[in-house]
Design a protein around this motif. Structure first.
Motif, PDB file in Angstrom:
ATOM      1  N   THR A  57       0.616  -0.873   0.410  1.00  0.00           N
ATOM      2  CA  THR A  57       0.020  -0.126   0.206  1.00  0.00           C
ATOM      3  C   THR A  57       1.097   1.006   0.078  1.00  0.00           C
ATOM      4  N   ALA A  58       2.260   1.436  -0.756  1.00  0.00           N
ATOM      5  CA  ALA A  58       2.728   2.611  -0.872  1.00  0.00           C
ATOM      6  C   ALA A  58       1.956   3.271  -1.133  1.00  0.00           C
ATOM      7  N   LYS A  59       2.698   4.608  -0.836  1.00  0.00           N
ATOM      8  CA  LYS A  59       1.419   6.244  -1.535  1.00  0.00           C
ATOM      9  C   LYS A  59       2.182   6.264  -3.062  1.00  0.00           C
ATOM     10  N   ILE A  60       1.365   6.422  -3.599  1.00  0.00           N
ATOM     11  CA  ILE A  60       2.253   6.944  -4.663  1.00  0.00           C
ATOM     12  C   ILE A  60       1.639   7.756  -5.640  1.00  0.00           C
ATOM     13  N   ARG A  61       2.418   8.946  -5.971  1.00  0.00           N
ATOM     14  CA  ARG A  61       2.086  10.538  -5.712  1.00  0.00           C
ATOM     15  C   ARG A  61       2.052  10.749  -7.293  1.00  0.00           C
ATOM     16  N   VAL A  62       1.591  11.737  -7.862  1.00  0.00           N
ATOM     17  CA  VAL A  62       2.371  12.346  -8.764  1.00  0.00           C
ATOM     18  C   VAL A  62       3.663  12.536  -9.486  1.00  0.00           C
ATOM     19  N   GLY A  63       4.272  11.938 -10.780  1.00  0.00           N
ATOM     20  CA  GLY A  63       6.087  12.175 -10.908  1.00  0.00           C
ATOM     21  C   GLY A  63       5.827  10.758 -10.625  1.00  0.00           C
ATOM     22  N   GLN A  64       5.224  10.138  -9.854  1.00  0.00           N
ATOM     23  CA  GLN A  64       6.412   8.772  -9.673  1.00  0.00           C
ATOM     24  C   GLN A  64       5.486   7.609 -10.996  1.00  0.00           C
ATOM     25  N   VAL A  65       6.329   7.671 -11.094  1.00  0.00           N
ATOM     26  CA  VAL A  65       6.498   5.591 -12.666  1.00  0.00           C
ATOM     27  C   VAL A  65       6.469   4.457 -11.277  1.00  0.00           C
ATOM     28  N   VAL A  66       4.874   3.284 -11.890  1.00  0.00           N
ATOM     29  CA  VAL A  66       5.576   2.012 -11.586  1.00  0.00           C
ATOM     30  C   VAL A  66       4.948   1.303 -12.510  1.00  0.00           C
ATOM     31  N   VAL A  67       6.199   0.414 -12.744  1.00  0.00           N
ATOM     32  CA  VAL A  67       6.191  -0.675 -13.716  1.00  0.00           C
ATOM     33  C   VAL A  67       5.630  -2.126 -13.647  1.00  0.00           C
ATOM     34  N   CYS A  68       4.846  -2.543 -14.229  1.00  0.00           N
ATOM     35  CA  CYS A  68       4.694  -4.147 -13.628  1.00  0.00           C
ATOM     36  C   CYS A  68       3.698  -5.436 -14.976  1.00  0.00           C
ATOM     37  N   GLU A  69       4.294  -6.577 -15.026  1.00  0.00           N
ATOM     38  CA  GLU A  69       4.013  -7.050 -15.850  1.00  0.00           C
ATOM     39  C   GLU A  69       3.721  -6.385 -17.377  1.00  0.00           C
ATOM     40  N   GLY A  70       5.075  -5.661 -17.387  1.00  0.00           N
ATOM     41  CA  GLY A  70       5.386  -5.621 -19.315  1.00  0.00           C
ATOM     42  C   GLY A  70       4.675  -3.917 -19.345  1.00  0.00           C
ATOM     43  N   LEU A  71       3.770  -3.089 -17.821  1.00  0.00           N
ATOM     44  CA  LEU A  71       3.335  -1.949 -18.274  1.00  0.00           C
ATOM     45  C   LEU A  71       3.723  -0.767 -17.544  1.00  0.00           C
ATOM     46  N   ARG A  72       4.118  -0.071 -18.329  1.00  0.00           N
ATOM     47  CA  ARG A  72       4.929   1.410 -17.832  1.00  0.00           C
ATOM     48  C   ARG A  72       3.832   2.381 -17.272  1.00  0.00           C
ATOM     49  N   ILE A  73       3.210   2.606 -15.744  1.00  0.00           N
ATOM     50  CA  ILE A  73       2.036   3.454 -15.325  1.00  0.00           C
ATOM     51  C   ILE A  73       2.995   5.362 -15.093  1.00  0.00           C
ATOM     52  N   ARG A  74       2.195   5.846 -15.370  1.00  0.00           N
ATOM     53  CA  ARG A  74       2.608   7.230 -15.170  1.00  0.00           C
ATOM     54  C   ARG A  74       1.724   8.395 -14.680  1.00  0.00           C
ATOM     55  N   VAL A  75       2.421   7.975 -13.519  1.00  0.00           N
ATOM     56  CA  VAL A  75       0.932   9.425 -12.649  1.00  0.00           C
ATOM     57  C   VAL A  75       0.936  10.668 -13.262  1.00  0.00           C
ATOM     58  N   LYS A  76       0.441  11.299 -13.245  1.00  0.00           N
ATOM     59  CA  LYS A  76      -0.253  12.916 -13.394  1.00  0.00           C
ATOM     60  C   LYS A  76      -1.229  13.159 -12.722  1.00  0.00           C
ATOM     61  N   ALA A  77      -0.894  14.726 -12.873  1.00  0.00           N
ATOM     62  CA  ALA A  77      -1.904  15.520 -12.222  1.00  0.00           C
ATOM     63  C   ALA A  77      -2.561  15.434 -13.062  1.00  0.00           C
ATOM     64  N   VAL A  78      -4.147  15.765 -12.814  1.00  0.00           N
ATOM     65  CA  VAL A  78      -5.216  15.793 -13.396  1.00  0.00           C
ATOM     66  C   VAL A  78      -5.737  17.007 -14.159  1.00  0.00           C
TER      67      VAL A  78
END
Length: 72
Positions: free
Chosen positions: A51-72
């Motif tokens: 349950t790590a807190k993921i914030r705007v600007g972070q990049v998460v990679v899992c199962e061949g997918l890169r998720i870029r977290v952006k502000a609305v």
């Protein structure tokens, strides 16, 4: 590797919930399992906190997918 942008409308999102909402898994519990198996990195480093807190600007990679977290 496929990249998706995830728009965050609050201060943070828990890692397992991000994995669910990004479509990598069907539930938060399944997201926790992916983290427990060591299949998730955050900003290039392995992440073991389900349950790590993921914030705007972070990049998460899992199962061949890169998720870029952006502000609305």
């Amino acid at each position: 590797m496929k990249t998706v942008d995830f728009e965050l409308d609050r201060e943070f999102i828990e890692l397992n919930q991000l994995l669910k909402l990004a479509g990598i898994c069907d539930s938060g519990g399944a997201g926790k399992q992916l983290v427990a198996e060591g299949l998730v990195t955050v900003d290039g480093a392995p992440e073991s906190r389900k349950t790590a807190k993921i914030r705007v600007g972070q990049v998460v990679v899992c199962e061949g997918l890169r998720i870029r977290v952006k502000a609305v």
